[in-house]
Motif scaffolding. Structure first.
Motif, PDB file in Angstrom:
ATOM      1  N   ASP A 123       0.834  -1.202   0.000  1.00 53.61           N
ATOM      2  CA  ASP A 123       0.000   0.000   0.000  1.00 53.61           C
ATOM      3  C   ASP A 123       0.871   1.255   0.000  1.00 53.61           C
ATOM      4  OD1 ASP A 123      -2.647   1.254   0.134  1.00 53.61           O
ATOM      5  OD2 ASP A 123      -2.054   1.853   2.171  1.00 53.61           O
ATOM      6  N   PHE A 124       1.937   1.250   0.795  1.00 57.44           N
ATOM      7  CA  PHE A 124       2.874   2.373   0.834  1.00 57.44           C
ATOM      8  C   PHE A 124       3.489   2.602  -0.553  1.00 57.44           C
ATOM      9  CE2 PHE A 124       7.446   3.367   1.066  1.00 57.44           C
ATOM     10  CZ  PHE A 124       7.353   4.699   1.417  1.00 57.44           C
TER      11      PHE A 124
ATOM     12  N   ASP B 135       2.310   1.695  -3.514  1.00 62.05           N
ATOM     13  CA  ASP B 135       1.274   2.150  -4.447  1.00 62.05           C
ATOM     14  C   ASP B 135       0.983   3.639  -4.274  1.00 62.05           C
ATOM     15  OD1 ASP B 135       1.129  -0.484  -5.309  1.00 62.05           O
ATOM     16  OD2 ASP B 135      -0.741  -0.910  -4.246  1.00 62.05           O
ATOM     17  N   LYS B 136       0.841   4.080  -3.032  1.00 62.36           N
ATOM     18  CA  LYS B 136       0.541   5.492  -2.754  1.00 62.36           C
ATOM     19  C   LYS B 136       1.730   6.389  -3.060  1.00 62.36           C
ATOM     20  CE  LYS B 136      -2.990   4.647   0.704  1.00 62.36           C
ATOM     21  NZ  LYS B 136      -3.321   4.637   2.133  1.00 62.36           N
ATOM     22  N   THR B 137       2.921   5.949  -2.738  1.00 60.24           N
ATOM     23  CA  THR B 137       4.116   6.762  -2.949  1.00 60.24           C
ATOM     24  C   THR B 137       4.404   6.995  -4.420  1.00 60.24           C
ATOM     25  OG1 THR B 137       5.086   5.974  -0.889  1.00 60.24           O
ATOM     26  CG2 THR B 137       6.612   6.900  -2.496  1.00 60.24           C
TER      27      THR B 137
ATOM     28  N   GLY C 226       2.198   6.263  -7.023  1.00 55.89           N
ATOM     29  CA  GLY C 226       1.009   6.618  -7.790  1.00 55.89           C
ATOM     30  C   GLY C 226       0.487   5.584  -8.762  1.00 55.89           C
ATOM     31  N   THR C 227       1.052   4.409  -8.791  1.00 54.87           N
ATOM     32  CA  THR C 227       0.588   3.366  -9.695  1.00 54.87           C
ATOM     33  C   THR C 227       0.426   2.070  -8.910  1.00 54.87           C
ATOM     34  OG1 THR C 227       1.827   4.382 -11.507  1.00 54.87           O
ATOM     35  CG2 THR C 227       1.054   2.126 -11.851  1.00 54.87           C
ATOM     36  N   VAL C 228      -0.782   1.581  -8.838  1.00 54.68           N
ATOM     37  CA  VAL C 228      -1.051   0.351  -8.096  1.00 54.68           C
ATOM     38  C   VAL C 228      -0.311  -0.816  -8.753  1.00 54.68           C
ATOM     39  CG1 VAL C 228      -2.841  -1.280  -7.391  1.00 54.68           C
ATOM     40  CG2 VAL C 228      -3.271   1.187  -7.274  1.00 54.68           C
TER      41      VAL C 228
END
Length: 169
Positions: A65-66, A68-70, A72-74
Motif C-alpha cells: 500500500d505504501f 502504491d501510494k508513494t 502513484g501506480t497500483v
C-alpha cells in the motif's frame, strides 16, 4: 526499540517475526540471512549504544500500500525480498527491494524517517546488464554496495548486477 515499534504500528507494517537488537556490524554483514537473523538475549548489552541497531524484518505485502501510494501506480513495484525497517544512531530507515513492473528491473528503495514523513534517500535500479542509481546518503553512515563498490551519493550508471545491498559506509 520502542520508537521502532511505534513506526511499525503507525504504518500498519507486519513483521515476519525477526525483531531485535544487534551489533550493527554483525547485522549488516549478515544481510543475506535476514529471515534467520538471531536476536540478542534480553539481558545482553552492547558496550557502545552507537554500535547497536534495532531492526524488524517485515512482511513484503505490508509495504505494498505504501509503494502504491508513494509512486502513484497500483502494483508498479512488487516487493521481491523482505523489506527492513531499523533504527540506527537515533535515526530510522526503511529499505525495500522490489521489482519495477513498468521498467522491467529490480529496484532498491531507501527511505529515512523524518518529522515530515518518509524521505527517499536512495534509489537503485538494476538488471544483469545495467545499474542506475540516485543516492543522497552522504549525511548517513550508509552506502549501497554495487559490484564491490560502496556508493553514497550522486546519480549515474554502472555495469549490471543481480544484487545490491544496503551497508555501513
Amino acid at each position: 526499540m520502542s520508537k521502532l515499534r511505534n513506526i511499525l504500528i503507525g504504518a500498519g507494517i507486519a513483521t515476519v517475526g525477526a525483531i531485535g537488537v544487534k551489533k550493527a556490524v554483525d547485522y549488516f554483514q549478515e544481510k543475506k540471512q535476514e529471515e534467520a537473523v538471531s536476536q540478542l538475549p534480553e539481558d545482553a548489552s552492547i558496550s557502545n549504544p552507537q554500535e547497536e541497531v534495532a531492526f524488524a524484518v517485515v512482511e513484503s505485502n505490508s509495504v505494498q500500500d505504501f509503494l502504491d501510494k508513494t509512486f502513484g501506480t497500483v502494483g508498479r513495484y512488487q516487493p521481491n525480498r523482505s523489506p527492513k525497517i531499523f533504527e540506527y544512531q537515533d535515526k530510522d530507515y526503511m529499505v525495500i527491494w522490489a521489482y519495477d513492473q513498468q521498467q522491467s528491473k529490480n529496484q532498491m528503495l531507501v527511505f529515512l524517517y523524518t518529522d515530515k514523513g518518509r524521505e527517499m534517500i536512495g534509489s537503485v535500479g538494476y538488471t544483469a546488464s545495467k545499474t542506475d542509481y540516485r543516492l543522497n546518503m552522504q549525511n548517513t553512515p550508509f552506502a549501497v554496495a554495487v559490484n564491490g563498490k560502496k556508493l553514497q551519493s550522486g546519480e549515474g550508471e554502472t555495469s549490471g548486477t543481480n544484487d545490491v545491498d544496503f551497508v555501513l559506509a
